[in-house]
Every structure is written in structure tokens, then in C-alpha cells.
Design an enzyme around this catalytic site. Structure first.
Site, mmCIF file in Angstrom:
data_model
loop_
_atom_site.group_PDB
_atom_site.id
_atom_site.type_symbol
_atom_site.label_atom_id
_atom_site.label_comp_id
_atom_site.label_asym_id
_atom_site.label_seq_id
_atom_site.Cartn_x
_atom_site.Cartn_y
_atom_site.Cartn_z
ATOM 1 N N GLN A 81 11.638 10.823 -7.919
ATOM 2 C CA GLN A 81 11.255 9.598 -7.227
ATOM 3 C C GLN A 81 9.977 9.874 -6.444
ATOM 4 O OE1 GLN A 81 11.165 6.695 -5.898
ATOM 5 N NE2 GLN A 81 12.964 5.485 -6.403
ATOM 6 N N PRO A 129 13.853 2.834 -9.910
ATOM 7 C CA PRO A 129 12.619 2.135 -9.542
ATOM 8 C C PRO A 129 12.207 2.473 -8.122
ATOM 9 C CG PRO A 129 14.057 0.658 -10.733
ATOM 10 C CD PRO A 129 14.848 1.925 -10.496
ATOM 11 N N CYS A 130 10.913 2.728 -7.942
ATOM 12 C CA CYS A 130 10.451 3.270 -6.662
ATOM 13 C C CYS A 130 9.649 2.284 -5.830
ATOM 14 C CB CYS A 130 9.575 4.506 -6.912
ATOM 15 S SG CYS A 130 7.997 4.126 -7.735
ATOM 16 N N GLN A 131 9.471 1.034 -6.306
ATOM 17 C CA GLN A 131 8.530 0.158 -5.622
ATOM 18 C C GLN A 131 8.865 -0.063 -4.151
ATOM 19 O OE1 GLN A 131 9.772 -0.291 -8.596
ATOM 20 N NE2 GLN A 131 8.224 -1.004 -10.037
ATOM 21 N N SER A 152 7.860 3.163 -2.320
ATOM 22 C CA SER A 152 6.503 3.649 -2.509
ATOM 23 C C SER A 152 5.580 3.206 -1.393
ATOM 24 C CB SER A 152 5.959 3.136 -3.849
ATOM 25 O OG SER A 152 4.599 3.432 -3.987
#
Length: 437
Positions: A160, A84-86, A89
């Protein structure tokens, strides 16, 4: 291309897709002729995967590694995934970006053999628990090396957001060295920043990609771009000329022009039985529309970016359904806008036009996914040293029919023992209404 299915379940599976989402990498693997299994925490994404016939384990990646590692077939020799990149990001809260140097230290601590319980305690202090998930691929690799009867993965493919490239560089350096818990296992490893529009994806999106292989298969090289990059600055114009830019013409001996939103959606709409109906976006039988982004640009949240139908889409995020689509300046002035449907959003991510999006939060599923066309290029180069063929790319526009019995069997296999599924993940699914055309 044969239909994916549950009959042989995990027999002959070669690719393990961590954080599999709705299946971007698995779709890519399918069209390249490789079998995969995905581990996914979110039940909505699992519902899409079951409907698509993709073998799935509904589980937490960390829990799976700690307590159920033996369930992964010994035939798996490729480790893939996009944590997960939140938190990393640009669109997220930035906890991961602020912690990059700290996370680099954790990578070294893991390889050097420090107590993992202590590392976990320190990781949890970073603020965003998702930041720690970027270490999971390394932990899975170490688990394989340290488990009797298991071989090291032959190939590792990770992707990613571009902000994670410095971490992939640390990964690559350690994989090349083979020290500490790697027990002398060394890889040829490289990482790059790739632009999706340069691989035929009709959107601008940057990804940090790492590819590592055990020695013997030749040097690891980046996939070769097939299309020209899009200059995001060329689209700066006033609202009075929102859709005046033509598609670029091909130049002999160079990459192809990037693929536009209009071209991708028009092609998808012409497929037999396609749920993509773009008649509302046509003017005089031409695809002419412009999109106003849900996000600000240039540091100003009020300055919404604009793209014409002759350009690639903005990065497709989980908020794509909030982008406003206009056919003319008159519609803009009258505040009469349209929205992209879920199948259309999927096409902009290069999912097949008829991919069976299911469950809730479908826009989020679409936005979180790896674009399958980019996945085909990355996996193709990583696993066989060659780009996907034109026939493979052409076939990737349509997903094979999946019998309901297959979907039910995959759900039984993935969620049959709900006690092993993530906590509170089996609440009743109530599909949300799609945006009105």
C-alpha cells in the site's frame, strides 16, 4: 517461460491476488514461475488481464469472500494484494489518513470476534468506503481459518502507500500473536517502507509492504536493495538547466545506480516489435528531455516538479498522461510539449514493453498497478527467500504472445455469468484516444 493461458484455468494456482488491477503482482508471479488468479472489480482492468492471459475473477472482493469463497482453489496458499489506496494517499482526499487510529480499532475488533455487521456499519460512517477495503486481506485470512477443509494461508504479501504502514504494523503484531479468531495460528510477520528506485524501477515511489509466513521457513527479512536511492532534492535547478544532470556512475562493491527514464525507455524501444518509439525524444541520437509534473511540489500547486531524462520518473499515477515532456527550453517557452504514451508509462512502471493494455482508463490502470519489478523482489523473498535472478529480470522485459482464443476463454470464465459481476460493470467499452505525440 511459457505463455499464460486458460487451458487449465485455475489448476495449480498458488497465489490469490486481491484487488488485482491490470496485474502488477500477477506479472511478477508469472516471471518467477508461480501461477496466480486475480479478483478485480474494474472491468477495464479485467480487459487488460484477459488480453494478457491472466486468470481473473471479475467480482467485488467483499462479495467474493462472503458468497463465493468456495470457488477459490484449495491449492491457493498465498494471499496477496494492494487494497485501493486513494483515501490514504497523499494525492487523495485524506479520509483514510484521518481515520488511521479508527481503522486500527476495527482491526482489533475483527480479530477479537465482534459482530461483523456492526463493524461494517461503523466502517461505512468513515466517509470514504474505500477505507474499509484495507481490512479485506484480514477478513480473507480469517475466512480461510474458519472454513472447514481449508488451511491458513502459508504466506501473506500486502502493499500500500506508505501512509498505511501503521496499519500493517498492527496487522503484523496480531499475526505474530495468533489470538482471538486467529485460533492460535501464528505468523512470522514484518513490514517495511520500500523505495521502488532501489529495486530497479525507473521512478521514485514509496510503498508500505507487509510479508507474513507460517513458522518454519526462517525469519522474514526485507528484500535487499539492488540500486541506490534517488535524492529528490538533488534535482532542484532552474528551467535553464533542465536536462544537465548525468546518470550516476557505479561504485564497485555498492548497489547499482538507479535506472533513469531515458535508459528504461531506450532499452524498451530497442526490443523487437516494441510499441515504444522514442525517436521523438532524441536529440542528436541522445535521450535528452525533461518532464514537468502535473502535480505541484513543496505545498505549492503552481510549483510543478521537474525531472530530466537522466533521472527516475516521478511517481507514476493515473494522471501520468498529463505530465508534459519537453526536449528543450525552447520547446518549454513555446509551450510545445509531448506526452508519454501508455506503453511508455507502463515501461516506467516496469511492465513489459508489449504488455497489452486494453479497455478504457488505461492511464489510471497503469498508475494504480504495483510495479512488477518491485513485485518480483517482494514475492521472491517471501516465497523462496531469494531475489529474482538476472535471467528472470531480463525475461520480464517482454510479455509472451497470448492467443485471442485464450483471451476470449478467460473473459468467458471471468465474466461468463454477468449476474455475478459488479453492478453496471458491463456497459459498452469505448476506448479513448491516446494522447497525440
Amino acid at each position: 517461460m511459457t505463455s499464460p493461458g486458460a487451458q487449465d484455468h485455475l489448476d495449480g494456482v498458488r497465489i490469490l491476488d486481491l484487488f488485482a488491477g491490470p496485474g502488477g503482482l500477477d506479472v511478477a508471479a508469472h516471471f518467477l514461475g508461480f501461477k496466480s488468479v486475480g479478483i478485480e472489480w474494474d472491468r477495464n482492468a479485467c480487459e487488460t488481464r484477459y488480453a494478457a492471459g491472466l486468470p481473473t475473477i471479475h467480482a467485488d472482493v467483499s462479495v467474493m469472500r462472503e458468497t463465493r469463497f468456495q470457488e477459490i482453489p484449495a491449492s491457493v496458499d498465498v494471499l496477496a494484494g494492494g487494497p485501493p489506496c486513494q483515501s490514504f494517499s497523499v494525492a487523495g482526499n485524506g479520509a483514510g489518513r484521518r481515520a488511521l487510529d479508527t481503522v486500527k480499532e476495527f482491526i482489533h475488533r475483527l480479530v477479537e470476534g465482534e459482530d461483523e455487521a456492526g463493524i461494517d456499519r461503523d466502517l461505512h460512517s468513515l466517509g470514504d468506503p474505500r477505507t474499509a477495503l484495507v481490512l479485506e486481506p484480514l477478513r480473507w485470512l480469517l475466512k480461510a481459518i474458519e472454513t472447514d477443509g481449508r488451511d491458513p494461508y502459508k504466506v501473506i504479501v500486502l502493499e500500500q502507500v506508505p501512509e498505511v504502514l501503521p496499519l500493517w504494523e498492527v496487522y503484523a503484531k496480531l499475526l505474530r500473536g495468533g489470538e482471538g479468531r486467529l485460533r492460535g495460528v501464528k505468523y512470522e510477520a514484518e513490514c517495511w517502507k520500500l523505495k521502488t528506485e532501489q529495486f530497479g524501477v525507473p521512478q521514485t515511489r514509496k510503498r508500505a509492504v507487509l510479508v507474513a509466513r507460517l513458522p518454519g521457513a526462517g525469519a522474514v527479512r526485507p528484500p535487499k536493495a539492488t540500486h541506490r536511492p534517488f535524492d529528490v532534492l538533488r534535482g532542484r535547478r532552474t528551467l535553464a538547466q533542465p536536462d544537465m544532470l548525468p546518470t550516476e556512475a557505479a561504485v564497485p562493491g555498492t548497489e547499482q545506480p538507479w535506472i533513469s527514464m531515458g535508459e528504461a525507455l531506450d532499452t524498451a524501444s530497442r526490443a523487437e516489435g516494441s510499441p515504444v518509439d522514442v525517436s521523438r525524444l532524441r536529440t542528436d541520437d541522445d535521450m535528452k528531455f525533461f518532464v514537468v509534473s502535473n502535480y505541484g511540489s513543496g505545498g505549492d500547486p503552481r510549483n510543478r516538479g521537474r525531472r530530466s531524462s537522466a533521472e527516475p520518473a516521478f511517481t507514476v499515477t493515473g494522471k501520468i498522461s498529463r505530465n508534459k515532456v519537453y526536449r528543450s527550453l525552447a520547446e518549454y517557452e513555446a509551450e510545445k510539449w509531448d506526452r508519454f504514451t501508455i506503453p511508455e508509462s507502463g515501461v516506467l512502471q516496469t511492465f513489459p514493453h508489449n504488455f497489452p493494455w486494453s479497455g478504457n482508463d488505461r492511464a489510471q490502470q497503469v498508475g494504480n498497478a504495483v510495479p512488477p519489478r518491485l513485485g518480483m523482489h517482494v514475492l521472491g523473498h517471501a516465497l523462496r527467500g531469494a531475489a529474482p535472478s538476472e535471467d528472470e529480470l531480463a525475461a520480464a522485459g517482454t510479455w509472451p504472445d497470448v492467443p485471442r482464443t485464450t483471451t476470449e476463454e478467460l473473459r468467458r470464465l471471468g465474466c461468463g455469468d454477468r449476474s455475478q459481476c459488479p453492478p453496471d460493470s458491463h456497459r459498452v467499452i469505448r476506448p479513448r484516444a491516446e494522447p497525440s505525440p
